[in-house]
Design an enzyme around this catalytic site. Sequence first.
Site, PDB file in Angstrom:
ATOM      1  N   CYS A 164       0.828  -1.212   0.000  1.00  0.00           N
ATOM      2  CA  CYS A 164       0.000   0.000   0.000  1.00  0.00           C
ATOM      3  C   CYS A 164       0.863   1.264   0.000  1.00  0.00           C
ATOM      4  O   CYS A 164       0.723   2.121  -0.868  1.00  0.00           O
ATOM      5  CB  CYS A 164      -0.931   0.015   1.209  1.00  0.00           C
ATOM      6  SG  CYS A 164      -2.248  -1.200   1.084  1.00  0.00           S
ATOM      7  N   HIS A 165       1.741   1.404   1.006  1.00  0.00           N
ATOM      8  CA  HIS A 165       2.509   2.638   1.119  1.00  0.00           C
ATOM      9  C   HIS A 165       4.003   2.405   1.283  1.00  0.00           C
ATOM     10  O   HIS A 165       4.728   3.299   1.695  1.00  0.00           O
ATOM     11  CB  HIS A 165       1.959   3.495   2.262  1.00  0.00           C
ATOM     12  CG  HIS A 165       0.497   3.782   2.117  1.00  0.00           C
ATOM     13  ND1 HIS A 165      -0.457   3.005   2.720  1.00  0.00           N
ATOM     14  CD2 HIS A 165      -0.172   4.700   1.399  1.00  0.00           C
ATOM     15  CE1 HIS A 165      -1.650   3.447   2.396  1.00  0.00           C
ATOM     16  NE2 HIS A 165      -1.513   4.473   1.588  1.00  0.00           N
ATOM     17  N   GLY A 166       4.437   1.164   1.028  1.00  0.00           N
ATOM     18  CA  GLY A 166       5.875   0.903   0.945  1.00  0.00           C
ATOM     19  C   GLY A 166       6.606   0.670   2.247  1.00  0.00           C
ATOM     20  O   GLY A 166       7.829   0.747   2.273  1.00  0.00           O
TER      21      GLY A 166
END
Lengths: 200, 424
Positions: A164-166
């Site tokens: 999703c956001h690393g």
Amino acid sequence: MASHENSLDPIVLDDEDLSRRDVILIAAGGFTAIGTAAALWPLLDQMNPDASTLSLATTEVDISPIEVGQAITVMWRGKPIFIRHRTAQEIEQAKATPLDDLIDPLARNVNLPDDAPATDENRAVPEREPLLVMIGICTHLGCIPIGQAPGQYKGEYGGWFCPCHGSQYDTAGRVRIGPAPQNMYIPPYSFTSDTKIKIG
Amino acid sequence: MAHPSTYRPASGVAKWLDERLPVARVMHDQFMVYPTPRNLNYWWTFGGILTFMLVAQIVTGVVLAMHYIPAEDRAFDSVERIMRDVNWGWLLRYAHAVGASMFFLAVYVHTFRGLYYGSYKAPREVLWILGVLILLLMIATAFMGYSLPWGQMSFWAVTVITNLFSSLDAVIPGLGTTLVQWIWGGFSVGGPTLNRLYSLHYLFPFIIAGVVGLHIWALHVPGNNNPTGINVKSPAETVPFHPYYSIKDGFALVMFLLLFGALLFYAPNLLGHADNYIPANPLQTPPHIVPEWYFLPFYAILRAVPDKLLGVVTLLASIGVLFFVPWLDTSKVRSTSYRPIYKWFFWAFVVTCIALGYLGSQAPDGWYLFFGRVFTIYYFAFFLVVMPVLGKFERPRRLPGSITEAVLGHEASAAKPREREAVA
């Protein structure tokens, strides 16, 4: 408390027994407030987990089929539980990491005191260090990181990577690259035998 | 009642809002200082009770919808889960089911109040018509809600009531069958039927709430009728709604809730049918199928007619006739208290409705059927014969000169205005 100035009614204008009226008004208002609150509680509490949901609060898992280097995901309370049988190299890597390098220095292990440091020992169970059991939910916004299946990208630290956001996690499930603020949580669990664990 | 606004914004913010959206002004003028006849009796408290019941049904219903599953094979079990597992589920479901009965009890009292005191007469015809519309919407909503537990009574109630439309086959062959299949979404009552009934059961209460808003608006234009049926003649014959009627309505509501609570906590299934705790079975009809108590009079009327289509027409007419009451009643006098002959016919009508309710619960044969027909005939005769004819011939009792005179007597009412001026 009745409004005397705007009232059209002579009975109110003539009334000298005001304190008695105030007592009645406050008593009636008080009972109404208590009654409303009592009626409101069932309407709110019905949204809490019900008896049938609470009855699913523990899950037993047979860990004997999990080979070294393999990982499985089981469900507990509707959440994915990552169980990884770590290799000696992965354990060594996790142990070698200085605590100062970690974003979150706490173990996040409910089986230990809240302030336990995030050492590899505190993330697993002593004597059973190859087994890592944790809630497979990224502490950023609740996505499920990848890295369980063979061949999936595991991030720079060989643990897990959140698509999703690393966010990236190491082989002890500790966050190493944000935006996730905390290590992945360890659920309450215990070994019921050499080959079985009970989660919850 | 149209009256000059007395609202004065208490702060700068209130004044700012008042110039843009005068919500506080409307609340103040219509629900605080609203001039209400000073002689309203307890029969006038049921409007407030009904408002409370509508809100209670919507709130408990929204909450139940969080746990209910409108699927053919899961609906029954989801209701049982509400009863056993969901926190307070038993209370919420019983409150909703018993609440429906209490809602109808209140609406029937409210309707008979309107009939007795002539509250439907000019200038309150629109108010009355909106009320009948609310009654119709309530009937539809209650019927659809009863289907949702998907027990035996639910299933067969849906089957029987939707099949009423098949009577249209007698008008145009095939029309009724086509219509019924459209309602069912299949060739029999099933999953698609349940889904749409659930959707509409959730929608209708909000339509009711909208019409209730119009009903209250239509009430506040001419103002309340009162037990004498005489128009308010001066502001002195009114009192502000708050605190006089907010307290009176509140007290009546508490009394009403005591009855509600007694049923809810001590006999929640008294008004229901045990068969509805058996899951729906499309292969077996229960031996004795009857609607909920509040539909029994209409059910008796349906069964009193030996012809399928005419039975349905009569059933619809039994409610439809209410729309025309403002014009069927030819008497100039509103309140039945001043109509010595009509009074007897009115109470005979009340007895008729109760008798039809009893007969609707019994098997339709022998004397039950005979009396069902007798009372059905009187039901319609009351509206279509007694109301138009009696109004022209009856000599009403002398009406008091004013509300004040009716309440305080002739002498007192003559003295009262001067006394009032002295105080003011």
